[in-house]
Design an enzyme around this catalytic site. Structure first.
Site, PDB file in Angstrom:
ATOM      1  N   LYS A   3     -30.154 103.365 -65.220  1.00  0.00           N
ATOM      2  CA  LYS A   3     -30.442 103.658 -66.634  1.00  0.00           C
ATOM      3  C   LYS A   3     -29.178 104.138 -67.355  1.00  0.00           C
ATOM      4  CE  LYS A   3     -32.626 107.099 -69.606  1.00  0.00           C
ATOM      5  NZ  LYS A   3     -33.392 108.364 -69.698  1.00  0.00           N
ATOM      6  N   THR A  27     -31.673 111.929 -71.879  1.00  0.00           N
ATOM      7  CA  THR A  27     -30.516 111.029 -71.872  1.00  0.00           C
ATOM      8  C   THR A  27     -30.961 109.735 -72.550  1.00  0.00           C
ATOM      9  OG1 THR A  27     -29.610 111.981 -69.844  1.00  0.00           O
ATOM     10  CG2 THR A  27     -28.885 109.759 -70.432  1.00  0.00           C
ATOM     11  N   LYS A  73     -22.126 112.319 -71.582  1.00  0.00           N
ATOM     12  CA  LYS A  73     -22.972 112.078 -70.398  1.00  0.00           C
ATOM     13  C   LYS A  73     -22.757 110.672 -69.834  1.00  0.00           C
ATOM     14  CE  LYS A  73     -26.587 112.363 -67.527  1.00  0.00           C
ATOM     15  NZ  LYS A  73     -27.974 112.662 -67.855  1.00  0.00           N
TER      16      LYS A  73
END
Length: 291
Positions: free
Chosen positions: A237, A87, A162
Protein backbone atom coordinates in the site's frame (compact mmCIF):
# COMPACT_ATOMS: atom_id res chain seq x y z
CA UNK A 1 -9.02 17.51 26.28
CA UNK A 2 -12.25 16.25 24.77
CA UNK A 3 -11.29 13.97 21.90
CA UNK A 4 -13.28 12.24 19.18
CA UNK A 5 -11.50 9.16 17.79
CA UNK A 6 -12.76 7.65 14.52
CA UNK A 7 -11.32 4.31 13.43
CA UNK A 8 -10.69 1.86 16.27
CA UNK A 9 -8.80 -0.84 14.39
CA UNK A 10 -5.49 -2.52 15.22
CA UNK A 11 -3.76 0.85 15.42
CA UNK A 12 -6.55 3.21 16.43
CA UNK A 13 -7.89 1.24 19.40
CA UNK A 14 -4.63 1.19 21.41
CA UNK A 15 -3.91 4.83 20.50
CA UNK A 16 -7.36 5.86 21.78
CA UNK A 17 -6.94 3.71 24.90
CA UNK A 18 -3.60 5.40 25.70
CA UNK A 19 -5.23 8.84 25.45
CA UNK A 20 -8.06 7.74 27.76
CA UNK A 21 -5.59 6.23 30.24
CA UNK A 22 -3.78 9.58 30.36
CA UNK A 23 -7.00 11.26 31.53
CA UNK A 24 -8.48 12.66 28.33
CA UNK A 25 -12.21 12.38 27.63
CA UNK A 26 -12.27 10.17 24.52
CA UNK A 27 -15.36 9.22 22.52
CA UNK A 28 -14.70 6.59 19.85
CA UNK A 29 -16.51 5.35 16.77
CA UNK A 30 -15.79 2.57 14.29
CA UNK A 31 -18.09 1.29 11.54
CA UNK A 32 -17.16 -2.27 12.56
CA UNK A 33 -18.41 -1.63 16.10
CA UNK A 34 -14.99 -2.11 17.71
CA UNK A 35 -14.24 -0.38 21.00
CA UNK A 36 -11.20 0.58 23.07
CA UNK A 37 -10.51 0.41 26.79
CA UNK A 38 -11.57 3.56 28.65
CA UNK A 39 -13.14 5.06 25.53
CA UNK A 40 -16.86 5.92 25.51
CA UNK A 41 -18.83 4.65 22.52
CA UNK A 42 -20.21 7.25 20.11
CA UNK A 43 -23.21 6.40 17.94
CA UNK A 44 -21.65 7.88 14.77
CA UNK A 45 -18.58 9.71 13.49
CA UNK A 46 -20.56 12.96 13.78
CA UNK A 47 -21.45 12.15 17.38
CA UNK A 48 -17.78 11.53 18.22
CA UNK A 49 -16.74 14.81 16.58
CA UNK A 50 -19.30 17.18 18.04
CA UNK A 51 -17.91 19.37 20.83
CA UNK A 52 -14.45 17.73 20.60
CA UNK A 53 -11.30 19.84 20.91
CA UNK A 54 -9.45 17.40 18.63
CA UNK A 55 -10.92 14.81 16.26
CA UNK A 56 -8.47 12.00 15.42
CA UNK A 57 -8.99 9.72 12.44
CA UNK A 58 -7.19 6.42 11.72
CA UNK A 59 -8.66 5.12 8.47
CA UNK A 60 -7.73 2.71 5.64
CA UNK A 61 -7.40 5.06 2.65
CA UNK A 62 -7.93 8.53 1.21
CA UNK A 63 -11.38 7.84 -0.18
CA UNK A 64 -12.70 6.85 3.25
CA UNK A 65 -10.92 9.81 4.85
CA UNK A 66 -12.63 12.22 2.44
CA UNK A 67 -16.03 10.64 3.18
CA UNK A 68 -15.50 10.86 6.96
CA UNK A 69 -14.27 14.46 6.65
CA UNK A 70 -17.49 15.37 4.83
CA UNK A 71 -19.41 14.08 7.86
CA UNK A 72 -17.34 15.40 10.75
CA UNK A 73 -16.11 18.83 9.58
CA UNK A 74 -19.60 20.42 9.70
CA UNK A 75 -20.12 18.93 13.21
CA UNK A 76 -16.86 20.23 14.69
CA UNK A 77 -16.73 23.37 16.80
CA UNK A 78 -14.79 26.40 15.50
CA UNK A 79 -11.08 26.26 16.30
CA UNK A 80 -11.04 22.50 16.85
CA UNK A 81 -8.31 20.42 15.16
CA UNK A 82 -8.86 17.56 12.73
CA UNK A 83 -5.87 15.24 13.24
CA UNK A 84 -5.61 12.48 10.63
CA UNK A 85 -3.20 9.68 11.51
CA UNK A 86 -4.06 7.50 8.50
CA UNK A 87 -1.58 6.82 5.72
CA UNK A 88 -3.27 8.19 2.59
CA UNK A 89 -2.37 9.85 -0.70
CA UNK A 90 -0.94 13.37 -0.48
CA UNK A 91 -3.77 14.83 -2.59
CA UNK A 92 -6.45 13.54 -0.19
CA UNK A 93 -4.53 14.86 2.81
CA UNK A 94 -4.28 18.33 1.27
CA UNK A 95 -7.92 18.36 0.10
CA UNK A 96 -9.21 17.46 3.57
CA UNK A 97 -6.93 20.07 5.18
CA UNK A 98 -8.24 22.76 2.81
CA UNK A 99 -11.81 21.72 3.62
CA UNK A 100 -11.13 21.90 7.37
CA UNK A 101 -9.33 25.25 7.15
CA UNK A 102 -12.23 26.71 5.13
CA UNK A 103 -14.55 25.72 7.99
CA UNK A 104 -12.41 27.52 10.58
CA UNK A 105 -10.69 24.39 11.85
CA UNK A 106 -7.08 23.37 12.29
CA UNK A 107 -5.90 20.38 10.26
CA UNK A 108 -2.94 18.03 10.56
CA UNK A 109 -1.90 15.00 8.53
CA UNK A 110 0.14 12.85 10.88
CA UNK A 111 0.83 9.33 9.60
CA UNK A 112 2.72 7.07 11.96
CA UNK A 113 5.66 4.70 12.04
CA UNK A 114 6.02 1.97 14.63
CA UNK A 115 3.26 -0.52 13.88
CA UNK A 116 0.85 -2.18 16.27
CA UNK A 117 3.53 -2.61 18.94
CA UNK A 118 4.26 1.12 18.84
CA UNK A 119 0.57 1.95 19.07
CA UNK A 120 0.16 -0.29 22.11
CA UNK A 121 3.33 0.91 23.81
CA UNK A 122 2.83 4.60 23.03
CA UNK A 123 6.14 4.70 21.13
CA UNK A 124 4.98 5.74 17.65
CA UNK A 125 6.73 8.34 15.50
CA UNK A 126 4.41 10.93 13.92
CA UNK A 127 5.31 12.74 10.68
CA UNK A 128 3.15 15.85 10.75
CA UNK A 129 1.98 18.30 8.10
CA UNK A 130 -0.09 21.40 8.91
CA UNK A 131 0.23 24.77 10.57
CA UNK A 132 2.20 25.51 13.73
CA UNK A 133 -0.78 26.40 15.93
CA UNK A 134 -2.59 23.13 15.19
CA UNK A 135 0.66 21.23 15.81
CA UNK A 136 1.03 22.98 19.19
CA UNK A 137 -2.55 21.99 20.14
CA UNK A 138 -1.93 18.34 19.26
CA UNK A 139 1.60 18.08 20.71
CA UNK A 140 0.48 16.84 24.17
CA UNK A 141 -1.48 14.06 22.44
CA UNK A 142 1.50 13.07 20.30
CA UNK A 143 3.53 12.84 23.51
CA UNK A 144 1.05 10.29 24.91
CA UNK A 145 0.60 8.21 21.76
CA UNK A 146 4.22 8.28 20.66
CA UNK A 147 7.82 9.05 21.46
CA UNK A 148 8.47 11.51 18.64
CA UNK A 149 6.51 13.97 16.48
CA UNK A 150 8.30 15.79 13.67
CA UNK A 151 6.63 18.84 12.13
CA UNK A 152 7.44 18.46 8.43
CA UNK A 153 5.86 21.66 7.11
CA UNK A 154 2.49 22.47 5.50
CA UNK A 155 -0.44 20.10 4.94
CA UNK A 156 0.43 16.96 3.00
CA UNK A 157 4.08 16.97 4.08
CA UNK A 158 3.46 14.38 6.79
CA UNK A 159 2.20 11.96 4.15
CA UNK A 160 5.11 12.90 1.88
CA UNK A 161 7.62 12.09 4.64
CA UNK A 162 5.92 8.76 5.39
CA UNK A 163 5.91 7.49 1.82
CA UNK A 164 9.48 8.64 1.13
CA UNK A 165 10.65 6.85 4.29
CA UNK A 166 8.78 3.66 3.42
CA UNK A 167 10.02 3.66 -0.16
CA UNK A 168 13.54 3.50 1.27
CA UNK A 169 12.46 0.83 3.77
CA UNK A 170 10.82 -1.38 1.13
CA UNK A 171 13.82 -1.19 -1.19
CA UNK A 172 16.40 -1.80 1.55
CA UNK A 173 14.48 -4.79 2.91
CA UNK A 174 14.36 -6.38 -0.54
CA UNK A 175 18.10 -5.98 -1.17
CA UNK A 176 18.90 -7.17 2.38
CA UNK A 177 16.91 -10.35 1.71
CA UNK A 178 18.57 -10.76 -1.70
CA UNK A 179 22.00 -10.42 -0.08
CA UNK A 180 21.27 -13.07 2.59
CA UNK A 181 20.03 -15.49 -0.10
CA UNK A 182 23.16 -14.80 -2.17
CA UNK A 183 25.40 -15.26 0.90
CA UNK A 184 23.78 -18.66 1.53
CA UNK A 185 24.57 -19.80 -2.01
CA UNK A 186 28.14 -18.52 -1.74
CA UNK A 187 28.64 -20.47 1.50
CA UNK A 188 28.90 -17.36 3.70
CA UNK A 189 27.58 -17.91 7.23
CA UNK A 190 24.62 -15.67 8.05
CA UNK A 191 26.04 -14.59 11.40
CA UNK A 192 29.32 -13.61 9.76
CA UNK A 193 27.40 -11.71 7.09
CA UNK A 194 25.43 -9.83 9.77
CA UNK A 195 28.56 -9.07 11.80
CA UNK A 196 30.26 -7.55 8.76
CA UNK A 197 27.35 -5.69 7.16
CA UNK A 198 25.80 -4.33 10.39
CA UNK A 199 29.06 -2.49 11.13
CA UNK A 200 30.01 -1.62 7.54
CA UNK A 201 28.79 0.60 4.73
CA UNK A 202 25.93 -1.78 3.83
CA UNK A 203 24.25 -1.37 7.23
CA UNK A 204 20.62 -0.25 7.41
CA UNK A 205 17.61 -0.44 9.70
CA UNK A 206 16.45 -3.48 7.72
CA UNK A 207 19.68 -5.29 8.59
CA UNK A 208 20.58 -3.97 12.03
CA UNK A 209 17.19 -3.59 13.75
CA UNK A 210 14.76 -5.76 11.79
CA UNK A 211 17.01 -8.47 10.39
CA UNK A 212 15.03 -10.78 8.06
CA UNK A 213 17.17 -13.83 8.92
CA UNK A 214 15.83 -15.88 11.88
CA UNK A 215 18.16 -16.06 14.88
CA UNK A 216 20.37 -13.22 13.66
CA UNK A 217 20.47 -9.77 15.27
CA UNK A 218 17.78 -8.41 17.62
CA UNK A 219 14.40 -10.14 17.97
CA UNK A 220 12.25 -9.51 14.89
CA UNK A 221 9.25 -11.07 13.08
CA UNK A 222 11.64 -13.48 11.33
CA UNK A 223 12.05 -15.15 14.74
CA UNK A 224 8.27 -15.64 14.94
CA UNK A 225 7.69 -17.40 11.60
CA UNK A 226 7.30 -13.98 9.92
CA UNK A 227 4.05 -13.13 11.68
CA UNK A 228 3.59 -9.46 10.85
CA UNK A 229 5.03 -6.57 12.73
CA UNK A 230 4.49 -4.73 9.44
CA UNK A 231 2.48 -6.76 6.95
CA UNK A 232 3.66 -7.12 3.35
CA UNK A 233 0.31 -5.87 2.06
CA UNK A 234 0.76 -2.64 4.07
CA UNK A 235 4.20 -2.16 2.54
CA UNK A 236 2.57 -2.68 -0.87
CA UNK A 237 0.00 0.00 0.00
CA UNK A 238 2.71 2.50 0.99
CA UNK A 239 4.87 1.78 -2.06
CA UNK A 240 1.81 2.19 -4.29
CA UNK A 241 1.16 5.59 -2.68
CA UNK A 242 4.80 6.53 -3.25
CA UNK A 243 4.67 5.64 -6.95
CA UNK A 244 1.33 7.45 -7.31
CA UNK A 245 2.90 10.55 -5.74
CA UNK A 246 5.96 10.22 -8.00
CA UNK A 247 3.73 10.18 -11.08
CA UNK A 248 1.85 13.27 -9.87
CA UNK A 249 5.07 15.12 -9.04
CA UNK A 250 6.92 13.94 -12.18
CA UNK A 251 9.67 12.30 -10.09
CA UNK A 252 11.87 9.47 -11.42
CA UNK A 253 11.75 6.57 -8.92
CA UNK A 254 12.88 3.37 -10.72
CA UNK A 255 14.05 1.52 -7.58
CA UNK A 256 10.87 2.48 -5.73
CA UNK A 257 8.82 1.21 -8.65
CA UNK A 258 10.79 -2.05 -8.77
CA UNK A 259 10.17 -2.51 -5.03
CA UNK A 260 6.45 -1.85 -5.52
CA UNK A 261 6.30 -4.38 -8.35
CA UNK A 262 8.10 -7.05 -6.31
CA UNK A 263 5.84 -6.57 -3.28
CA UNK A 264 2.77 -6.65 -5.52
CA UNK A 265 3.92 -9.98 -6.96
CA UNK A 266 4.76 -11.26 -3.46
CA UNK A 267 1.36 -10.27 -2.01
CA UNK A 268 -0.96 -10.94 -4.96
CA UNK A 269 0.64 -13.91 -6.76
CA UNK A 270 2.74 -15.64 -4.09
CA UNK A 271 2.39 -16.30 -0.34
CA UNK A 272 3.15 -12.82 1.00
CA UNK A 273 -0.37 -11.76 2.01
CA UNK A 274 -0.66 -11.88 5.80
CA UNK A 275 3.11 -12.30 6.31
CA UNK A 276 5.65 -9.77 7.51
CA UNK A 277 7.30 -7.68 4.80
CA UNK A 278 10.64 -9.28 5.75
CA UNK A 279 9.32 -12.69 4.58
CA UNK A 280 10.92 -11.73 1.27
CA UNK A 281 13.95 -13.72 2.54
CA UNK A 282 12.37 -17.22 2.29
CA UNK A 283 10.98 -16.07 -1.07
CA UNK A 284 14.48 -15.38 -2.42
CA UNK A 285 15.93 -18.53 -0.80
CA UNK A 286 13.66 -20.63 -3.05
CA UNK A 287 14.48 -18.80 -6.29
CA UNK A 288 17.28 -19.12 -8.82
CA UNK A 289 19.07 -16.50 -10.89
CA UNK A 290 16.29 -15.94 -13.43
CA UNK A 291 13.64 -15.41 -10.71
Amino acid sequence: MKIGFIGLGNMGAPMAANLAAAGHDVAGFDTAGTTAEGVSVATSATDAASDADVVITMLPNGQILRAVADQVIPAMKPGAVLLDCSTVDVDSARAVADQANAAGLGALDAPVSGGIGGAQGGTLTFMVGGDESAFATAKPLFDIMGQKAVHCGPSGNGQAAKICNNMILGATMIVTCEAFALADKLGLDRQAMFDVVSTSSGSSWSMNTYCPAPGIGPQSPSDNDYKPGFAAELMLKDLTLAIQAAETADADTPIGQAARDLYRRFVEDEDGNGRDFSAMLPRFEKRGHEG
